[in-house]
Enzyme design. Structure first.
Site, PDB file in Angstrom:
ATOM      1  N   GLY A  18       1.137  -1.213   0.031  1.00 31.06           N
ATOM      2  CA  GLY A  18       0.174  -0.090   0.111  1.00 31.06           C
ATOM      3  C   GLY A  18       0.516   1.113  -0.173  1.00 31.06           C
ATOM      4  N   ALA A  19       0.611   2.120  -0.373  1.00 31.96           N
ATOM      5  CA  ALA A  19       1.036   3.650   0.099  1.00 31.96           C
ATOM      6  C   ALA A  19       1.594   3.714   1.411  1.00 31.96           C
ATOM      7  CB  ALA A  19       0.191   4.936  -0.101  1.00 31.96           C
ATOM      8  N   VAL A  20       1.445   3.310   2.341  1.00 33.22           N
ATOM      9  CA  VAL A  20       1.966   3.968   2.880  1.00 33.22           C
ATOM     10  C   VAL A  20       2.446   2.362   3.775  1.00 33.22           C
ATOM     11  CG1 VAL A  20       1.691   3.654   6.536  1.00 33.22           C
ATOM     12  CG2 VAL A  20       0.070   4.732   4.687  1.00 33.22           C
ATOM     13  N   ARG A  44      -4.273 -11.715  -2.610  1.00 36.51           N
ATOM     14  CA  ARG A  44      -4.035 -10.832  -3.925  1.00 36.51           C
ATOM     15  C   ARG A  44      -2.489 -10.437  -4.685  1.00 36.51           C
ATOM     16  NH1 ARG A  44      -6.890  -7.505  -2.003  1.00 36.51           N
ATOM     17  NH2 ARG A  44      -6.677  -4.999  -1.852  1.00 36.51           N
ATOM     18  N   ARG A  55      -6.222   2.766  19.023  1.00 45.79           N
ATOM     19  CA  ARG A  55      -5.756   3.876  19.094  1.00 45.79           C
ATOM     20  C   ARG A  55      -6.541   4.286  20.775  1.00 45.79           C
ATOM     21  NH1 ARG A  55      -6.735   7.482  13.473  1.00 45.79           N
ATOM     22  NH2 ARG A  55      -4.528   6.405  12.926  1.00 45.79           N
ATOM     23  N   CYS A  94      -2.790  11.187  11.298  1.00 47.02           N
ATOM     24  CA  CYS A  94      -1.468  11.950  10.357  1.00 47.02           C
ATOM     25  C   CYS A  94      -1.923  13.383  11.498  1.00 47.02           C
ATOM     26  CB  CYS A  94      -2.093  11.589   9.737  1.00 47.02           C
ATOM     27  SG  CYS A  94      -3.393  11.101   8.407  1.00 47.02           S
ATOM     28  N   SER A 110      -4.419  11.608  -0.313  1.00 49.76           N
ATOM     29  CA  SER A 110      -3.788   9.693  -0.395  1.00 49.76           C
ATOM     30  C   SER A 110      -3.838  10.135   1.254  1.00 49.76           C
ATOM     31  CB  SER A 110      -1.789  10.805  -0.191  1.00 49.76           C
ATOM     32  OG  SER A 110      -1.666  11.275   0.439  1.00 49.76           O
ATOM     33  N   ARG A 112     -11.574  17.371   3.501  1.00 47.36           N
ATOM     34  CA  ARG A 112     -10.934  17.029   2.086  1.00 47.36           C
ATOM     35  C   ARG A 112     -10.514  17.700   1.492  1.00 47.36           C
ATOM     36  NH1 ARG A 112      -7.863  13.220   3.401  1.00 47.36           N
ATOM     37  NH2 ARG A 112      -9.943  11.402   3.879  1.00 47.36           N
ATOM     38  N   HIS A 116      -0.764  17.296   4.181  1.00 44.65           N
ATOM     39  CA  HIS A 116      -1.662  17.950   5.613  1.00 44.65           C
ATOM     40  C   HIS A 116      -1.884  19.703   5.824  1.00 44.65           C
ATOM     41  CE1 HIS A 116      -3.843  14.246   4.892  1.00 44.65           C
ATOM     42  NE2 HIS A 116      -4.303  13.792   6.501  1.00 44.65           N
TER      43      HIS A 116
END
Length: 361
Positions: A15-17, A42, A102, A131, A161, A248, A255
Site C-alpha cells: 500500500g501507499a504507507v 491478491r 488507538r 496523521c 492520499s 478534504r 496535510h
C-alpha cells in the site's frame, strides 16, 4: 557485545504507507536481520526490494509472525484487529498505523517527539496516531511545555492520499476529466461505502470519515481524543480543550492545518518562534515579508513538520494562530512508525511482556 538485530515484518507492504514503511526502514537506525513483506492474497508473490535485495511478498495470516521481532502494520483496521493479537502471541511487538487500537487503554498512542516515555508501558501493541493529529501535537507540545496550553481549535486541509492510494488515483483521474470537459466519476470520497460520493478535484469536502450523532465526523473525534491521550495520557482529559473541523482538499500529499490555541502564559510570537525553532522535528518557515510559509508541495517527501504564520490573536490576549504542514504519508504515518521502532531499539523494548497476549483476545 554484538549489536542486536531484528526480524521485521511489514504488514500491508504494497500500500501507499506500506511502501514508505519499507523505504523509511531501509534508512533507519533499526538493525534489520531479515525483512518479511506481508499483504493480502491478491498481492502475494509480488516482488519488492529492501536495501537492494529482492523480497517476495507473502500472504498475511495468523501464522505469519513466527520468529518476527517487530511488526510495522498498515493494512486497515479489520486486518490489525484480526492479526496483531496473533503477532503479539507469537512474541512480536507491533506498531499499528490504523485507528483500531488507538483508544485501547492497554495501547500507548505515541509521537516520539511528544511522549516517547509512554513506550515503557507497552504490552506488545503501540498505536500510531491519526496523521493530522501527529503534525499538530508535534507543533503544539513544545508550546504546551513552555507556556501551558488551555484550548485548541483546528481546521484541517487534508490531502487525498490520507484516504489511500485509490483516493489519490481518483483525484488525478477527476482532474484530467475536468480539464477535458468530461464528467468526473466519483466512487470513493468522502467515505468508502457511503450513500453519496462527490468529486474532490476542484472541490472541498467537509467530511472525513463517518458522521457521529453529535454532528462531528469520526476524524474530528479522533483529533480531539487522540490529542488528549498523547499529551495528557487521558483521552477524556478536561484540558486542553480541543475541537476540530476536518476538510478534504484537492492536494495529492501533505496535510495543512490552521491551529488556533490559547496558552496559560502570554508569550510574544517571537518567543513562540524561538521555542518551535529548537523543537525536535519542527522546521519554522515564517517570514511574511518574503512570503515564506509552509506549503504542501514543499513538505512532500520530507520527515519534518513545518510551521509558519505564527501570530497573536489581536482580539484575545493569550491566543495565537499558526499554520502547520507535514507529509501525511511520512511523518503522518510511515516515518512516525519507524521512529517509534527506533525508540524501542534505543530503549531495549522490543520484547512482549508476559501475559500481554491475553489483553488483546
Amino acid at each position: 557485545m554484538a549489536e542486536k538485530e531484528y526480524t521485521v515484518a511489514i504488514l500491508g507492504a504494497t500500500g501507499a504507507v506500506g511502501t514508505r514503511l519499507i523505504s523509511q526502514l531501509a534508512v533507519s537506525q533499526i538493525p534489520v536481520k531479515q525483512i518479511r513483506l506481508l499483504a493480502s492474497a491478491r498481492s502475494a508473490g509480488k516482488q519488492s526490494s529492501f536495501k537492494g535485495q529482492s523480497v517476495t511478498v507473502e500472504e498475511a495470516t495468523p501464522d505469519s509472525f513466527a520468529g518476527v521481532d517487530l511488526v510495522l502494520a498498515s493494512a486497515g483496521g479489520s486486518v490489525s484487529k484480526q492479526l496483531l493479537p496473533a503477532a503479539v502471541a507469537a512474541g512480536a511487538v507491533c506498531i499499528d498505523n490504523t485507528s483500531y487500537w488507538r483508544m485501547n487503554d492497554h495501547v500507548p498512542l505515541v509521537v516520539p517527539e511528544v511522549n516517547a516515555a509512554a513506550l515503557a508501558n507497552h504490552h506488545g501493541i503501540i498505536a500510531n496516531p491519526n496523521c493530522s493529529t501527529i503534525q499538530m501535537v508535534v507543533a503544539l507540545e513544545p508550546i504546551r511545555q513552555q507556556f501551558g496550553l488551555h484550548q485548541v481549535i483546528v481546521s484541517t486541509y487534508q490531502a487525498a492520499s490520507g484516504a489511500g492510494q485509490s483516493a489519490l488515483n481518483e483525484l488525478l483521474a477527476e482532474a484530467k476529466a475536468y480539464v477535458s470537459d468530461q464528467p468526473m466519476d466519483a466512487q470513493i470520497l468522502p467515505v468508502r461505502g457511503g450513500d453519496n460520493h462527490y468529486p474532490l478535484a476542484f472541490n472541498l469536502l467537509p467530511q472525513i470519515d463517518v458522521f457521529e450523532d453529535d454532528g462531528y465526523t469520526h476524524e474530528e473525534w479522533k483529533m480531539i481524543h487522540e490529542t488528549k491521550k498523547i499529551m495528557m495520557n487521558d483521552k477524556n482529559a478536561a484540558l486542553p480543550k480541543v475541537t476540530a473541523t476536518c476538510v478534504r482538499v484537492p492536494v495529492p500529499i501533505s496535510h495543512g492545518e490552521t491551529v488556533y490555541f490559547e496558552t496559560d502564559q502570554h508569550p510574544t510570537p517571537a518567543e513562540l518562534r524561538s521555542v518551535l525553532a529548537k523543537a525536535p522535528g519542527v522546521v519554522v518557515q515564517d517570514d511574511p515579508s518574503h512570503q515564506l510559509y509552509p506549503q504542501p508541495l514543499n513538505a512532500t517527501g520530507k520527515r519534518d513538520t513545518f510551521v509558519g504564520r505564527i501570530r497573536a490573536d489581536e482580539e484575545n490576549p493569550g491566543a495565537y494562530h499558526m499554520w502547520v504542514v507535514s507529509d501525511n504519508l511520512l511523518k503522518g504515518a510511515a516515518w512516525n512508525a519507524v521512529q517509534i521502532g527506533e525508540e524501542l531499539v534505543k530503549r531495549d523494548l522490543i520484547h512482549v511482556p508476559a501475559g500481554s497476549a491475553a489483553l488483546f483476545q
